[in-house]
Design an enzyme around this catalytic site. Structure first.
Site, PDB file in Angstrom:
ATOM      1  N   ILE A 295       0.803  -1.293   0.096  1.00  0.00           N
ATOM      2  CA  ILE A 295      -0.004  -0.049   0.101  1.00  0.00           C
ATOM      3  C   ILE A 295       0.873   1.393   0.079  1.00  0.00           C
ATOM      4  CG2 ILE A 295      -1.707   1.492   1.281  1.00  0.00           C
ATOM      5  CD1 ILE A 295      -2.980  -1.440   2.235  1.00  0.00           C
ATOM      6  N   ASP A 296       1.808   1.275   0.834  1.00  0.00           N
ATOM      7  CA  ASP A 296       2.961   2.276   0.754  1.00  0.00           C
ATOM      8  C   ASP A 296       3.530   2.514  -0.893  1.00  0.00           C
ATOM      9  OD1 ASP A 296       2.963   3.327   3.370  1.00  0.00           O
ATOM     10  OD2 ASP A 296       4.614   2.043   3.819  1.00  0.00           O
ATOM     11  N   LEU A 297       3.603   1.438  -1.397  1.00  0.00           N
ATOM     12  CA  LEU A 297       4.378   1.438  -2.774  1.00  0.00           C
ATOM     13  C   LEU A 297       3.463   1.889  -3.599  1.00  0.00           C
ATOM     14  CD1 LEU A 297       6.320  -1.914  -2.604  1.00  0.00           C
ATOM     15  CD2 LEU A 297       7.126   0.295  -2.379  1.00  0.00           C
TER      16      LEU A 297
END
Length: 397
Positions: A168-170
Site C-alpha cells: 500500500i505504501d508502494l
C-alpha cells in the site's frame, strides 16, 4: 537523449517508504531530487536492520537511489529559511508531515504557493487531509488490516494475512508519481502549480479493484481463498515432483488445452467442468483430481508441456531465483553501480522503459548530508563561510 524529467527539481521532505518511493521514481525519470534529512539520524529507514550491508540498511538502499541528501534542521529558523529558499527553486515538493507540523513550520500549501506559484506540492498521508482524522499516522500494516486486504489474504480457515511487502505504501508512491506528472502537464497549460492530496487509505480502497466492485454491486463480502481465485478455476498452486507450479487458466479454450497437455482431455468434456462458471461451482470435485494428477508429474516437464500448449504456468520461485531468472536476465532487471561505502550498489531497474527518453542510470543512495554543501553552493549561491556559519549554528549537518 535527455531523461524525461531532466531539469526538474524535487524537494523531498519525506521519509520511510511511500514518499521516498515516489521521489525515487522521479529521480529515475531524470529529476534532481534533494532529500532533506535530520542531521545525524537521517531517514527512519537508515536504522531498519537487518538486513544490512557494511552497516547500511538495505531497506533504506531500496528506496533512495538517484537522490542528493541535505542534512537540515527544520526546527531552527535558519534551517526553515533554507527549506523556503529551496522551495523557491523547486518544481515539485513532496512531503509526508502531519498538518500540525506543516502549520508550525509555515510550510502549508498556501504558504508555499505564496513563495512559488509554480510549485507542485504533493502531500502523502495515511488518511488524506481536510477532515477530523487527518492527523492519524498512516502505517501500511494497519491500513492493510483496515482496508479489507487482510480479510481476503490467507488460507480459507486461517488467520487474515498481510502481503509480504508494504504494497500500500508502494502503490501510494506510484499514485503520487502519476498525480505529479499530470500536474506538470497541467502546469504547461496554465503556468500554475497545484496541491496534490494522496492518501494511503484511498490508494488501498482503489487497489481492491474487482473485489471492491463485487461487494459494491452485490453487497456480499468476499472470503479468503488462499492461492485460489474466487472467480476462476483452476487458478492456484499445485505440488509436483521437484517443486510447485502456479496455474492460471483464464478461459474455456485454455482449459481444453490444459487438459490435453496433462493427458486428461475427458475433464474438459465433462459438463461439470466445461465452462469456467461450472468449474467454480464444482471446484470441490475438480481440484482434488488435479492435485492428485500433478503430484505424480515432474515440475520441469509439466511446465514445458503447458507452456507449449499456451497455458499460463510458472514455477514458484524464491526471491533469489526470481532475480536471477531467465526473464530477469533478458530484461536486465538487476543493475549494479560502484558505491564507495559498500563496493557496489545493486538494485532492480525501473520498470518504466521508454524508447525516446531513457531513464537515468542509478546513483547509489546518499549518506546523510552528503550533498548539503554542494547543493547550497550551487542553487542558493552560499559561499563556504556562510555554509560554515550555518553549520556552527546547528542549522545544517
Amino acid at each position: 537523449m535527455d531523461a524525461v524529467l531532466d531539469g526538474i527539481k524535487v524537494l523531498d521532505l519525506t521519509r520511510v517508504l511511500a514518499g521516498p518511493w515516489a521521489t525515487m521514481t522521479l529521480g529515475d525519470l531524470g529529476a534532481e531530487v534533494w532529500k532533506i534529512e535530520q542531521p545525524g539520524a537521517g531517514d527512519d529507514t537508515r536504522g531498519w536492520m537487518p538486513p544490512s550491508v557494511e552497516g547500511i540498511s538495505t531497506y533504506y538502499l531500496g528506496a533512495n537511489r538517484n537522490k542528493k541528501s541535505l542534512a537540515i534542521d527544520m526546527g531552527t529558523a535558519e534551517g526553515r529559511e533554507i527549506i523556503v529558499e529551496l522551495a523557491r527553486k523547486s518544481d515539485i515538493l513532496v512531503e509526508n508531515f502531519r498538518p500540525a507540523s506543516l502549520r508550525k513550520f509555515k510550510l502549508t500549501y498556501e504558504d508555499l504557493k505564496a513563495i512559488n506559484p509554480r510549485l507542485i506540492v504533493c502531500s502523502i498521508s495515511g488518511y488524506g487531509r481536510g477532515h477530523a482524522q487527518e492527523d492519524r499516522p498512516g502505517y501500511d500494516f494497519i491500513i492493510q488490516a483496515e482496508s479489507g486486504f487482510m480479510a481476503i489474504t490467507g488460507e480459507h480457515d486461517g488467520e487474515p494475512m498481510r502481503l509480504g511487502v508494504a504494497f500500500i505504501d508502494l502503490v501510494t508512491g506510484m499514485n503520487a508519481v502519476q498525480a505529479v506528472l499530470a500536474a506538470l502537464y497541467m502546469r504547461e497549460r496554465t503556468g500554475e502549480g497545484q496541491w496534490l492530496d494522496i492518501g494511503l487509505n484511498d490508494s488501498a480502497l482503489f487497489f481492491l479493484a474487482n473485489i471492491a466492485s463485487g461487494h459494491l454491486n452485490t453487497g456480499k463480502d468476499p472470503g479468503r481463498y488462499g492461492n485460489a481465485h474466487p472467480s476462476i478455476v483452476p487458478y492456484q498452486i499445485f505440488a509436483c515432483i521437484g517443486g510447485r507450479i502456479a496455474i492460471a487458466v483464464g478461459n474455456d479454450e485454455q482449459f481444453r488445452r490444459f487438459c490435453r497437455a496433462l493427458g486428461m482431455p475427458h475433464l474438459s468434456e465433462d459438463p461439470r467442468y466445461a465452462t469456467n462458471r461450472k468449474r467454480t461451482e464444482h471446484r470441490e470435485t475438480l481440484l482434488p483430481l488435479l492435485e492428485q494428477h500433478f503430484a505424480g508429474l515432474n515440475l520441469t516437464d509439466v511446465l514445458a508441456d503447458l507452456r507449449a500448449a499456451g497455458v499460463p504456468a510458472g514455477d514458484v520461485r524464491s526471491v533469489g531465483q526470481a532475480l536471477t531468472s531467465d526473464i530477469a536476465e533478458l530484461r536486465q532487471s538487476v543493475v549494479s553501480v560502484p558505491a564507495p561505502t559498500i563496493g557496489s550498489f545493486r538494485s532492480v531497474r525501473s520498470p518504466l522503459r521508454m524508447s525516446a527518453s531513457p531513464l537515468r542510470e542509478p546513483t547509489p543512495p546518499p549518506a546523510v548530508g552528503e550533498h548539503t554543501d554542494a547543493v547550497l553552493a550551487e542553487h542558493l549561491q552560499l559561499d563556504p563561510e556562510q555554509i560554515a556559519r550555518l553549520r556552527a549554528a546547528g542549522a545544517i549537518g
